[in-house]
Write a protein that holds these residues in place. Structure first.
Motif, PDB file in Angstrom:
ATOM      1  N   UNK A 101     -38.745  12.646 -48.048  1.00 11.64           N
ATOM      2  CA  UNK A 101     -39.389  14.065 -48.689  1.00 11.64           C
ATOM      3  C   UNK A 101     -39.912  13.513 -50.087  1.00 11.64           C
ATOM      4  N   UNK A 102     -41.067  13.956 -50.398  1.00 15.51           N
ATOM      5  CA  UNK A 102     -41.615  13.509 -51.682  1.00 15.51           C
ATOM      6  C   UNK A 102     -41.885  14.695 -52.719  1.00 15.51           C
ATOM      7  N   UNK A 103     -41.362  14.740 -53.827  1.00 14.32           N
ATOM      8  CA  UNK A 103     -41.216  15.456 -54.853  1.00 14.32           C
ATOM      9  C   UNK A 103     -42.192  14.922 -55.905  1.00 14.32           C
ATOM     10  N   UNK A 104     -43.297  15.650 -56.621  1.00 10.63           N
ATOM     11  CA  UNK A 104     -43.998  15.238 -57.828  1.00 10.63           C
ATOM     12  C   UNK A 104     -43.698  16.272 -58.984  1.00 10.63           C
ATOM     13  N   UNK A 106     -45.502  17.517 -62.239  1.00 10.21           N
ATOM     14  CA  UNK A 106     -46.650  17.754 -63.328  1.00 10.21           C
ATOM     15  C   UNK A 106     -47.607  16.850 -62.708  1.00 10.21           C
ATOM     16  N   UNK A 107     -48.399  15.969 -63.167  1.00 12.14           N
ATOM     17  CA  UNK A 107     -49.473  15.049 -62.739  1.00 12.14           C
ATOM     18  C   UNK A 107     -49.054  14.001 -61.756  1.00 12.14           C
ATOM     19  N   UNK A 108     -47.739  14.070 -61.563  1.00  9.16           N
ATOM     20  CA  UNK A 108     -47.428  13.199 -60.418  1.00  9.16           C
ATOM     21  C   UNK A 108     -47.998  13.604 -59.123  1.00  9.16           C
ATOM     22  N   UNK A 109     -48.697  14.879 -58.963  1.00  9.77           N
ATOM     23  CA  UNK A 109     -49.412  15.370 -57.901  1.00  9.77           C
ATOM     24  C   UNK A 109     -50.688  14.514 -57.727  1.00  9.77           C
ATOM     25  N   UNK A 110     -51.288  13.936 -58.680  1.00  9.90           N
ATOM     26  CA  UNK A 110     -52.494  13.180 -58.351  1.00  9.90           C
ATOM     27  C   UNK A 110     -52.282  12.016 -57.606  1.00  9.90           C
ATOM     28  N   UNK A 111     -50.880  11.209 -57.984  1.00 11.63           N
ATOM     29  CA  UNK A 111     -50.672  10.128 -57.004  1.00 11.63           C
ATOM     30  C   UNK A 111     -50.625  10.442 -55.604  1.00 11.63           C
ATOM     31  N   UNK A 112     -50.049  11.605 -55.423  1.00 16.18           N
ATOM     32  CA  UNK A 112     -49.751  12.008 -54.045  1.00 16.18           C
ATOM     33  C   UNK A 112     -51.098  12.356 -53.275  1.00 16.18           C
ATOM     34  N   UNK A 113     -51.965  13.004 -54.074  1.00 19.28           N
ATOM     35  CA  UNK A 113     -53.663  13.045 -53.648  1.00 19.28           C
ATOM     36  C   UNK A 113     -54.263  11.767 -53.451  1.00 19.28           C
ATOM     37  N   UNK A 122     -50.821  23.111 -49.320  1.00 20.67           N
ATOM     38  CA  UNK A 122     -50.393  23.863 -50.633  1.00 20.67           C
ATOM     39  C   UNK A 122     -49.994  23.082 -51.753  1.00 20.67           C
ATOM     40  N   UNK A 123     -50.339  23.074 -52.887  1.00 25.47           N
ATOM     41  CA  UNK A 123     -49.681  22.142 -54.103  1.00 25.47           C
ATOM     42  C   UNK A 123     -49.966  22.858 -55.240  1.00 25.47           C
ATOM     43  N   UNK A 124     -49.525  22.152 -56.208  1.00 25.24           N
ATOM     44  CA  UNK A 124     -49.478  22.754 -57.499  1.00 25.24           C
ATOM     45  C   UNK A 124     -49.460  21.618 -58.607  1.00 25.24           C
ATOM     46  N   UNK A 125     -49.791  21.750 -59.777  1.00 21.94           N
ATOM     47  CA  UNK A 125     -49.638  20.840 -61.030  1.00 21.94           C
ATOM     48  C   UNK A 125     -49.788  21.679 -62.210  1.00 21.94           C
ATOM     49  N   UNK A 126     -49.466  20.919 -63.188  1.00 16.97           N
ATOM     50  CA  UNK A 126     -49.741  21.750 -64.771  1.00 16.97           C
ATOM     51  C   UNK A 126     -50.918  22.462 -64.590  1.00 16.97           C
ATOM     52  N   UNK A 127     -50.941  23.639 -65.255  1.00 18.73           N
ATOM     53  CA  UNK A 127     -52.085  24.487 -65.140  1.00 18.73           C
ATOM     54  C   UNK A 127     -53.500  23.671 -65.964  1.00 18.73           C
ATOM     55  N   UNK A 128     -53.109  22.919 -66.784  1.00 16.51           N
ATOM     56  CA  UNK A 128     -54.194  22.258 -67.620  1.00 16.51           C
ATOM     57  C   UNK A 128     -54.819  21.214 -66.614  1.00 16.51           C
ATOM     58  N   UNK A 129     -54.189  20.781 -65.546  1.00 20.92           N
ATOM     59  CA  UNK A 129     -54.727  19.661 -64.538  1.00 20.92           C
ATOM     60  C   UNK A 129     -55.174  20.113 -63.234  1.00 20.92           C
ATOM     61  N   UNK A 149     -44.344  24.259 -55.832  1.00 21.01           N
ATOM     62  CA  UNK A 149     -44.806  24.857 -54.168  1.00 21.01           C
ATOM     63  C   UNK A 149     -44.056  23.855 -53.414  1.00 21.01           C
ATOM     64  N   UNK A 150     -43.062  24.437 -52.560  1.00 15.82           N
ATOM     65  CA  UNK A 150     -42.336  23.734 -51.387  1.00 15.82           C
ATOM     66  C   UNK A 150     -43.216  23.792 -49.995  1.00 15.82           C
ATOM     67  N   UNK A 151     -43.821  22.727 -49.714  1.00 14.08           N
ATOM     68  CA  UNK A 151     -44.408  22.788 -48.519  1.00 14.08           C
ATOM     69  C   UNK A 151     -43.670  21.719 -47.527  1.00 14.08           C
ATOM     70  N   UNK A 152     -42.608  21.969 -47.186  1.00  9.31           N
ATOM     71  CA  UNK A 152     -41.881  21.165 -46.270  1.00  9.31           C
ATOM     72  C   UNK A 152     -41.345  19.874 -46.987  1.00  9.31           C
ATOM     73  N   UNK A 153     -41.798  18.728 -46.411  1.00  6.75           N
ATOM     74  CA  UNK A 153     -41.630  17.488 -47.101  1.00  6.75           C
ATOM     75  C   UNK A 153     -42.341  16.986 -48.252  1.00  6.75           C
ATOM     76  N   UNK A 154     -43.190  17.724 -48.698  1.00  6.65           N
ATOM     77  CA  UNK A 154     -43.790  17.739 -49.978  1.00  6.65           C
ATOM     78  C   UNK A 154     -43.640  18.719 -51.104  1.00  6.65           C
ATOM     79  N   UNK A 155     -43.137  18.424 -52.117  1.00  8.45           N
ATOM     80  CA  UNK A 155     -42.915  19.469 -53.072  1.00  8.45           C
ATOM     81  C   UNK A 155     -43.498  19.197 -54.261  1.00  8.45           C
ATOM     82  N   UNK A 156     -44.419  19.970 -54.885  1.00 11.26           N
ATOM     83  CA  UNK A 156     -45.009  19.725 -56.316  1.00 11.26           C
ATOM     84  C   UNK A 156     -44.854  20.557 -57.101  1.00 11.26           C
ATOM     85  N   UNK A 157     -44.955  20.155 -58.411  1.00  5.58           N
ATOM     86  CA  UNK A 157     -44.294  21.141 -59.345  1.00  5.58           C
ATOM     87  C   UNK A 157     -45.118  21.148 -60.562  1.00  5.58           C
ATOM     88  N   UNK A 158     -45.264  22.098 -61.518  1.00  2.00           N
ATOM     89  CA  UNK A 158     -46.115  22.313 -62.703  1.00  2.00           C
ATOM     90  C   UNK A 158     -45.354  21.424 -63.555  1.00  2.00           C
TER      91      UNK A 158
END
Length: 316
Positions: A101-104, A106-113, A122-129, A149-158
């Motif tokens: 399972x991968x959890x990001x 804030x901007x940790x989502x950019x590393x997953x991307x 489906x994913x999210x990050x801080x509204x500013x990014x 956003x909980x998209x199964x094995x990848x969860x991204x947060x603001x």
């Protein structure tokens, strides 16, 4: 089942977001009856200082090989950059490929991307990014409004505290409400904010600063088994229905009925874990009125029927 957690750090990591995952997963809470996680902070070069924007450095005791068998990879925020270290991205890809399972946060989502893990997801990050994330990874489906956003094995947060919400949600999903509630209580934070709650709220915490609404939420929490309508609640607070609904969203981030449903599902989860009550009685005590209505909302919110949830999380 999450038993081991690896946290990879890169230069210019964010202290608060790193602290969030340390607080939820890294502390030994055996004093509260919880089994500690096998928690590993790692970096590309173990033992070498990793910088943060506030001038503090951290030295990780593990290299990226610590990610190779961890159940959860928690990626804190870091300064967004054009290129990420390839060793770091490869480790994320390997973790996902083997089923972690991968959890990001804030901007940790950019590393997953950058690792190619957000395409078609489906994913999210801080509204500013959020616009930058969507531009950089056009195949991702970025929702700028939600807490996580909980998209199964990848969860991204603001940003910031949304990482707490996402982490506690994941604990609840994998280990049950009792464990999540214990961690939240020891952190002195609300145990649940729904992922669909919008980021743009006047008071970005679950506890209301307005005494009228604080008292109302306490009243409702004690009476989840009773019927409530928006009109009844508006009358109780001496407001028009329209004004009440608008102010409720401003205080909590969700509509009154959404808030009630979430709290009733939380109560149902706890009853399913800790009691042997029949499903009809669980439904009654949570205010759903019938087992059919409970199953409908529970399956929509949790993803499994109440009986399967009880089989997975009921205490021996």
């Amino acid at each position: 089942m999450i038993r081991s957690v690896a946290v990879p750090l890169i230069d210019d990591f964010a202290m608060f977001e790193f602290g969030v995952v340390c607080e939820v997963f890294g502390l030994d809470r055996s004093y509260a009856g919880l089994e500690p996680f096998d928690f590993r902070v790692c970096s590309i070069h173990s033992g070498e200082p990793i910088t943060s924007p506030v001038g503090v450095t951290v030295t990780a005791p593990y290299g990226l090989e610590a990610m190779d068998d961890a159940d959860l990879i928690a990626v804190p925020a870091a300064t967004v950059r054009d290129e990420y270290p390839e060793e770091f991205l490869d480790a994320l890809r390997r973790a996902y490929a083997r089923g972690a399972i991968l959890l990001s946060v804030c901007s940790g989502a950019f590393a997953l991307g950058a690792a190619g893990l957000l395409d078609g997801r489906d994913c999210t990050t801080h509204w500013r990014y959020s616009e930058a994330l969507q531009r950089r990874f056009p195949e991702a489906r970025v929702d700028p409004d939600v807490l996580f956003v909980d998209d199964g094995r990848i969860i991204t947060s603001a940003g910031t505290s949304a990482g707490i919400d996402a982490s506690l949600h994941l604990v609840r999903r994998e280990l049950g409400s009792a464990v999540a509630n214990t961690i939240a209580r020891n952190m002195v934070v609300p145990p649940q904010r729904d992922g669909g709650q919008r980021q743009y709220i006047d008071k970005p915490v679950s506890d209301c600063e307005d005494d009228t609404f604080s008292e109302l939420l306490e009243y409702l929490t004690d009476r989840l088994d009773e019927p409530h309508t928006v009109g009844m609640l508006a009358e109780r607070t001496h407001m028009s229905t329209r004004s009440f609904s608008r102010r409720f969203v401003a205080e909590t981030g969700v509509s009154p009925m959404q808030w009630l449903t979430t709290q009733r599902i939380l109560r149902a989860r706890l009853l399913l874990e800790t009691t042997e009550l029949p499903i009809d009685e669980v439904a009654r005590q949570c205010g759903f009125g019938s087992a059919t209505l409970l199953r409908h909302h529970f399956d929509a919110e949790v993803g499994v029927p109440p009986t399967r949830y009880r089989a997975a999380f009921a205490r021996a």
